[in-house]
Motif scaffolding. Structure first.
Motif, short mmCIF file in Angstrom:
data_model
loop_
_atom_site.label_atom_id
_atom_site.label_comp_id
_atom_site.label_asym_id
_atom_site.label_seq_id
_atom_site.Cartn_x
_atom_site.Cartn_y
_atom_site.Cartn_z
N VAL A 15 0.83 -1.20 0.00
CA VAL A 15 0.00 0.00 0.00
C VAL A 15 0.87 1.26 0.00
CG1 VAL A 15 -1.67 1.30 1.39
CG2 VAL A 15 -1.98 -1.16 1.04
N GLU A 16 1.96 1.25 0.77
CA GLU A 16 2.83 2.43 0.85
C GLU A 16 3.44 2.78 -0.51
OE1 GLU A 16 3.83 -0.52 2.73
OE2 GLU A 16 2.26 0.03 4.15
N PRO A 42 -16.53 -0.48 1.38
CA PRO A 42 -17.14 0.63 2.12
C PRO A 42 -18.08 1.42 1.19
CG PRO A 42 -14.80 0.51 2.57
CD PRO A 42 -15.06 -0.45 1.45
N ASN A 66 -6.57 -6.02 -1.83
CA ASN A 66 -5.88 -6.54 -0.65
C ASN A 66 -4.42 -6.79 -1.02
OD1 ASN A 66 -4.89 -8.07 1.48
ND2 ASN A 66 -6.72 -9.31 1.67
N PHE A 89 -8.43 0.50 1.09
CA PHE A 89 -9.46 1.50 1.36
C PHE A 89 -8.93 2.71 2.12
CE2 PHE A 89 -12.16 -2.49 1.29
CZ PHE A 89 -12.48 -2.34 -0.05
N GLU A 90 -7.97 2.50 3.01
CA GLU A 90 -7.45 3.62 3.81
C GLU A 90 -6.72 4.66 2.96
OE1 GLU A 90 -3.27 2.25 5.66
OE2 GLU A 90 -4.95 0.98 6.23
N ILE A 91 -6.17 4.27 1.81
CA ILE A 91 -5.44 5.25 0.99
C ILE A 91 -6.27 5.80 -0.17
CG2 ILE A 91 -3.19 4.31 1.61
CD1 ILE A 91 -3.12 3.21 -1.36
N GLN A 151 -3.21 -6.01 3.69
CA GLN A 151 -3.63 -4.64 4.00
C GLN A 151 -4.60 -4.17 2.91
OE1 GLN A 151 -0.36 -1.89 4.39
NE2 GLN A 151 -1.64 -0.34 5.35
N ARG A 153 -6.75 9.60 -0.44
CA ARG A 153 -5.55 10.34 -0.89
C ARG A 153 -5.36 10.21 -2.39
NH1 ARG A 153 -0.67 10.19 2.74
NH2 ARG A 153 0.03 11.74 1.26
#
Length: 134
Positions: free
Chosen positions: A44-45, A97, A64, A71-73, A68, A76
């Protein structure tokens, strides 16, 4: 007769996939579509770094990556206006989500004709030229 424009030619598309065989297959498909493949990356990073630093014109993202979820990124990536497509084996809409359910998705295993169709809609040069022929 003028040469037919290749809608995806020259587009730098980031591939984020942690399964090496799938990443290899996706890269080959994208290259056949005329894209320049960035990556593949498996974390993800790395997706975030490529997107924020402007090293790609769009992204094809596995949902996935090494356990990880992306969705969290996604906010951004949306903030930097990066066109993206989610590739996933998760077909149940309830897995996503609510605010990401309308994002373009392609299921796994990936069908190359469907990949072309979705990529032309999301990444195609015709969109950047202000024309849309669907």
């Amino acid at each position: 007769m003028p040469a037919e424009k290749v809608p995806l030619a020259g587009q730098r598309i980031l591939i984020a996939e942690d399964e090496s065989f799938i990443a290899f297959e996706l890269a080959a498909m994208m290259e056949r579509l005329g894209c320049t493949v960035v990556g593949p990356v498996s974390r993800v990073e790395e997706v975030l770094r490529h997107a924020v630093e402007g090293w790609c014109d769009g992204a094809l993202l596995d949902v996935n990556l090494r356990g990880q979820l992306i969705f969290e990124i996604l906010p951004r990536l949306q903030a930097v206006r990066l066109p993206l497509i989610i590739s996933s084996g998760y077909q149940d809409i309830n897995f996503y989500p609510m605010n990401f359910r309308m994002l373009p998705r392609i299921g796994k295993p990936v069908d190359e004709r469907e990949l072309r169709r979705v990529c032309e809609l999301v990444f195609g040069n015709s969109l950047r030229d202000g024309r849309f022929d669907a």
